[in-house]
Design a protein around this motif. Structure first.
Motif, PDB file in Angstrom:
ATOM      1  N   GLY A 103      99.686   9.262  84.035  1.00 35.75           N
ATOM      2  CA  GLY A 103      98.460   9.775  83.445  1.00 35.75           C
ATOM      3  C   GLY A 103      97.993   8.929  82.272  1.00 35.75           C
ATOM      4  O   GLY A 103      98.618   7.930  81.907  1.00 35.75           O
ATOM      5  N   LYS A 104      96.894   9.332  81.637  1.00 36.39           N
ATOM      6  CA  LYS A 104      96.282   8.540  80.563  1.00 36.39           C
ATOM      7  C   LYS A 104      97.113   8.496  79.292  1.00 36.39           C
ATOM      8  O   LYS A 104      96.925   7.622  78.451  1.00 36.39           O
ATOM      9  N   VAL A 105      98.013   9.466  79.134  1.00 33.87           N
ATOM     10  CA  VAL A 105      98.907   9.478  77.972  1.00 33.87           C
ATOM     11  C   VAL A 105     100.343   9.505  78.488  1.00 33.87           C
ATOM     12  O   VAL A 105     100.700  10.382  79.277  1.00 33.87           O
ATOM     13  N   PHE A 106     101.151   8.545  78.087  1.00 33.38           N
ATOM     14  CA  PHE A 106     102.524   8.460  78.594  1.00 33.38           C
ATOM     15  C   PHE A 106     103.452   7.932  77.512  1.00 33.38           C
ATOM     16  O   PHE A 106     103.012   7.380  76.499  1.00 33.38           O
ATOM     17  N   LYS A 107     104.729   8.112  77.736  1.00 36.79           N
ATOM     18  CA  LYS A 107     105.727   7.647  76.773  1.00 36.79           C
ATOM     19  C   LYS A 107     106.357   6.348  77.262  1.00 36.79           C
ATOM     20  O   LYS A 107     106.438   6.069  78.454  1.00 36.79           O
ATOM     21  N   THR A 108     106.797   5.540  76.301  1.00 32.45           N
ATOM     22  CA  THR A 108     107.544   4.329  76.599  1.00 32.45           C
ATOM     23  C   THR A 108     108.357   3.973  75.362  1.00 32.45           C
ATOM     24  O   THR A 108     108.446   4.768  74.416  1.00 32.45           O
ATOM     25  N   ASN A 109     108.951   2.798  75.347  1.00 30.32           N
ATOM     26  CA  ASN A 109     109.698   2.312  74.189  1.00 30.32           C
ATOM     27  C   ASN A 109     109.349   0.846  74.002  1.00 30.32           C
ATOM     28  O   ASN A 109     109.602   0.022  74.889  1.00 30.32           O
ATOM     29  N   LEU A 110     108.747   0.519  72.870  1.00 31.69           N
ATOM     30  CA  LEU A 110     108.353  -0.853  72.566  1.00 31.69           C
ATOM     31  C   LEU A 110     108.866  -1.227  71.184  1.00 31.69           C
ATOM     32  O   LEU A 110     108.815  -0.418  70.260  1.00 31.69           O
TER      33      LEU A 110
END
Length: 514
Positions: A103-110
């Motif tokens: 979706g347009k809002v998602f989680k990740t790790n950067l």
């Protein structure tokens, strides 16, 4: 104890992967144009307030849930894939892939941090429209070290609003545009005159020379000469420190950049002191004179603090002048360069643009009336080409922010991606196609005022020089198109760490008279 060969090999491989990962991560950490960090929970609250306009409704406790996504590998998360996408022809693929999955809002790790990514225009608009009570700028340490405590970037609230408004009025004023139009025309014509002597013209280098001369003219009325060359040399050294490790030891880039800034500051301060000496011979300062940015900041200083000519105050003005040069020195010449690149690749757009500009040239030759800044800005298709270049180039692909309040989801930030909005099929049909006709409002296409088009940022921190930038690009394109035909050599766009042409866009030119 002797380590078995297989274990030694495994150890070497482990060290090699660690070194490679570290090497790739370090540059990204200090890039100024990638992340917009803030609080996901605060965005949720702010959007409720922004959309509903009901302060009472946002006082309820926030039932914050982390959106779907993938945290990736321990510590590095998905950073390597994020970097890798920047080296492809479609750098926004990292965002698009995850948007399609989550979706347009998602989680990740950067960068070793858990991040909530927003590719939603409404959320990005909320951040840009905020007036500093929730979101304030946040930049890498190398940036804050170079710009200092009195930086415009660090200003917030009433102080920032006052200065931003003053600079905006100055740069948008018809008086300045009329005054600077002649200077831009002269710089562009002089540069183009030398192109016919060259077998290959490197557009990226040439546009940098043009815009730098115009920039220092607007900011401090500095013309060509030895002082200009010295200023240019030190400024080039200064901006190298914008993307570097924040280490100030002798020999490091940050150390060299700080030394260069000190030399620039002394040069500008001498100019300020000379202006103040002249002003002392007058009973009052001439507030109706357009002047340059130094005059503007000196007048603003007098209005705010009465004629405070302390060393500290003069250093602040000098630092502000240096800081104002950064966006204009990099962004405008790249838009000029990429416009030439896109026009070279799309002959139909080039044909219509040339016809529009040739018609204006014939009209001016017939009436014998000098060009006015309004003539350039009235070229409809030229403005469409500039808008489309800004959309596709994404010179500024995000803006740094941080929340001023505690977050409910501790440890999470939000990356508000601007590039993903400009390259989204929901906002633009066939977004990877250079299509200046999409900006023709008669066809009902999204207008440049839309929140889906934010190449200059938005809100109180909207770039105050956006109109001047468009004027400068318009003048360059007009005189290039009416002077030469050109053929571009094969070249490609590099998106990491900043947008550049790999070969500086070499072209060969022929005069229309040949």
């Amino acid at each position: 104890m002797i380590t078995p060969p297989r274990e030694r090999e495994n150890t070497k491989m482990g060290v090699w992967w660690f070194v490679m990962a570290s090497f790739m991560l370090l540059p990204l950490i200090y890039i100024t144009k990638i992340l917009c960090i803030t609080s996901y929970s605060k965005i949720q609250k702010y959007m409720k307030n922004h959309i509903k306009g009901d302060d009472e409704k946002i006082k309820r406790p926030c039932n914050c849930r982390v959106p779907r996504g993938n945290r990736g590998w321990p510590f590095i998360g998905e950073t390597l894939e994020f970097i890798a996408s920047s080296y492809t022809s479609k750098p926004v693929s990292f965002m698009h892939k995850r948007k399609s999955l989550y979706g347009k809002v998602f989680k990740t790790n950067l960068l070793g941090k858990p991040v909530i990514v927003s590719t939603d225009p409404e959320i990005n608009r909320a951040i840009l429209q905020n007036h500093g009570n929730t979101f304030v700028p946040a930049y890498p340490k190398s940036i804050t070290e170079l710009f200092g405590e009195s930086s415009i970037l660090r200003m917030n609230g009433v102080v920032h609003k006052r200065l931003h408004s003053s600079i905006g009025r100055f740069l948008k004023s018809p008086e300045l545009k009329a005054q600077i139009t002649r200077d831009i025309e002269n710089s562009v014509k002089l540069s183009l005159e030398n192109w016919k002597l060259k077998q290959l013209v490197y557009v990226q280098d040439e546009t940098n020379k043009i815009t730098f001369e115009i920039l220092v003219k607007v900011l401090m009325s500095l013309g060509p000469g030895e002082e200009m060359e010295m200023f240019k040399k030190e400024f080039k050294e200064f901006i190298k420190g914008l993307i570097c490790l924040p280490i100030k030891l002798p020999g490091t880039q940050l150390y060299k950049s700080l030394k260069a800034k000190e030399k620039l500051r002394k040069m500008i301060r001498r100019m300020i002191e000379e202006r103040l000496k002249i002003d002392k011979t007058k009973d009052t300062m001439d507030l109706d004179t357009t002047g340059d940015a130094i005059d503007l900041l000196v007048r603003d200083m007098s209005d705010e603090m009465g004629r405070d000519e302390s060393d500290e105050r003069l250093d602040v003005i000098a630092g502000n002048i240096i800081e104002m040069m950064v966006p204009g020195e990099d962004s405008v010449p790249m838009v000029m360069t990429l416009a030439v690149k896109y026009l070279s690749d799309y002959p139909l757009a080039l044909k219509q643009l040339m016809e529009e500009n040739m018609n204006l040239k014939k009209q001016k030759a017939h009436t014998r009336v000098p060009y006015a800044w309004t003539d350039y800005m009235s070229l409809t298709f030229t403005q469409n080409v500039i808008s489309e270049t800004l959309r596709m180039a994404n010179i500024i692909n995000a803006i740094w922010r941080k929340t001023t309040k505690d977050v409910e989801i501790k440890g999470w930030g939000v990356l508000a991606s601007l590039t993903s909005i400009h390259m989204d099929e929901e906002n633009y049909e066939k977004p990877n196609l250079f299509n200046p006709w999409r900006w023709d409002q008669k066809k009902g296409v999204v207008a440049t005022s839309s929140h889906a088009f934010t190449p200059f940022g938005g809100g109180q921190r909207l770039c105050p020089g956006l109109e001047l930038a468009r004027l400068e690009i318009s003048i360059f394109l007009h005189h290039l198109l009416t002077t030469y035909r050109w053929k571009a050599e094969k070249d490609e766009i590099i998106y990491f760490p900043t947008v550049k042409m790999k070969q500086k866009l070499p072209i060969s030119v022929k005069s229309h008279t040949n």
